[in-house]
Structures are given as structure tokens and as C-alpha cells.
Design a protein around this motif. Sequence first.
Motif, short mmCIF file in Angstrom:
data_model
loop_
_atom_site.label_atom_id
_atom_site.label_comp_id
_atom_site.label_asym_id
_atom_site.label_seq_id
_atom_site.Cartn_x
_atom_site.Cartn_y
_atom_site.Cartn_z
N SER A 80 0.82 -1.21 0.00
CA SER A 80 0.00 0.00 0.00
C SER A 80 0.85 1.26 0.00
CB SER A 80 -0.93 0.01 1.22
OG SER A 80 -1.84 -1.04 1.17
N ILE A 81 1.89 1.27 0.81
CA ILE A 81 2.78 2.45 0.88
C ILE A 81 3.49 2.64 -0.45
CG2 ILE A 81 4.91 3.30 1.93
CD1 ILE A 81 3.86 2.06 4.60
N ASP A 82 3.96 1.54 -1.05
CA ASP A 82 4.62 1.64 -2.35
C ASP A 82 3.66 2.18 -3.41
OD1 ASP A 82 6.96 0.68 -1.24
OD2 ASP A 82 6.69 -1.38 -2.02
N TRP A 83 2.43 1.72 -3.39
CA TRP A 83 1.43 2.20 -4.34
C TRP A 83 1.18 3.70 -4.16
CZ3 TRP A 83 -3.19 4.72 -4.36
CH2 TRP A 83 -3.88 4.73 -5.57
N LEU A 84 1.03 4.13 -2.91
CA LEU A 84 0.82 5.56 -2.62
C LEU A 84 2.01 6.40 -3.07
CD1 LEU A 84 -0.85 5.44 0.88
CD2 LEU A 84 -1.86 6.34 -1.20
N LYS A 85 3.22 5.94 -2.79
CA LYS A 85 4.41 6.68 -3.23
C LYS A 85 4.44 6.84 -4.74
CE LYS A 85 7.51 5.49 0.58
NZ LYS A 85 8.68 4.69 0.98
N ASP A 86 4.14 5.75 -5.45
CA ASP A 86 4.12 5.81 -6.92
C ASP A 86 3.02 6.74 -7.43
OD1 ASP A 86 6.24 4.05 -7.11
OD2 ASP A 86 4.98 2.29 -7.54
N ALA A 87 1.86 6.68 -6.78
CA ALA A 87 0.73 7.51 -7.23
C ALA A 87 0.98 8.99 -6.98
CB ALA A 87 -0.55 7.06 -6.51
N LEU A 88 1.73 9.31 -5.93
CA LEU A 88 1.97 10.70 -5.57
C LEU A 88 3.21 11.30 -6.24
CD1 LEU A 88 1.08 10.51 -1.79
CD2 LEU A 88 -0.30 11.51 -3.64
N SER A 89 4.01 10.48 -6.88
CA SER A 89 5.22 11.02 -7.51
C SER A 89 5.08 11.13 -9.02
CB SER A 89 6.45 10.20 -7.17
OG SER A 89 6.25 8.83 -7.43
#
Length: 89
Positions: A80-89
Motif C-alpha cells: 500500500s505504501i509503495d502504491w501511494l508513493k508511486d501515485a503521488l510522484s
Amino acid sequence: MIKYSECVFTDSFHGICVSIQYKKNFYAYPRKKEKKVFDLCQMVGTSERYMINKSFEDVSQDTIDYEKVDQLLDDWRKTSIDWLKDALS
């Protein structure tokens, strides 16, 4: 009430979440046509605790292996954290 119980019987998504938080043994029952209770059980490796079309003789009477559950939750958190990081960058 869950915090001080020995075992929890619930049809509630949140009842399962709190049971997991306090590392309680639980059995989950279906609620109407909702699938999220089953999905949560499956996600944390406790689908044998889902009581659809089962009697107590058919399910595990062993305690839940919360080391395994905690590892699965850690893996889901990382995903989930990896997905959020990718979505926000």
C-alpha cells in the motif's frame, strides 16, 4: 468486550479488525451479500475461520498463528505504501 474475550464470534468487518488487533481467536459469519468479511479473512490467512456452510467440527480449533497474520499485514502495508508513493510522484 473484544479485548477481554477468549474467542470472538462476529459477522462484522470491524469486529474482525479489532480481534486481529488484540490477537484474539475469532470465527466470522457472512452478513447478507457482503464479501468484505470473507475478503479480510482471506487477506490475513484465516479463511478457515469463515463459517459459511460449516459447522464447528469442520473448522480449526487451533489458535490463530498471529506471527503469520502480522507478516501478511506487514506485506500488505508495504504494498500500500509503495502504491501511494508511486501515485503521488
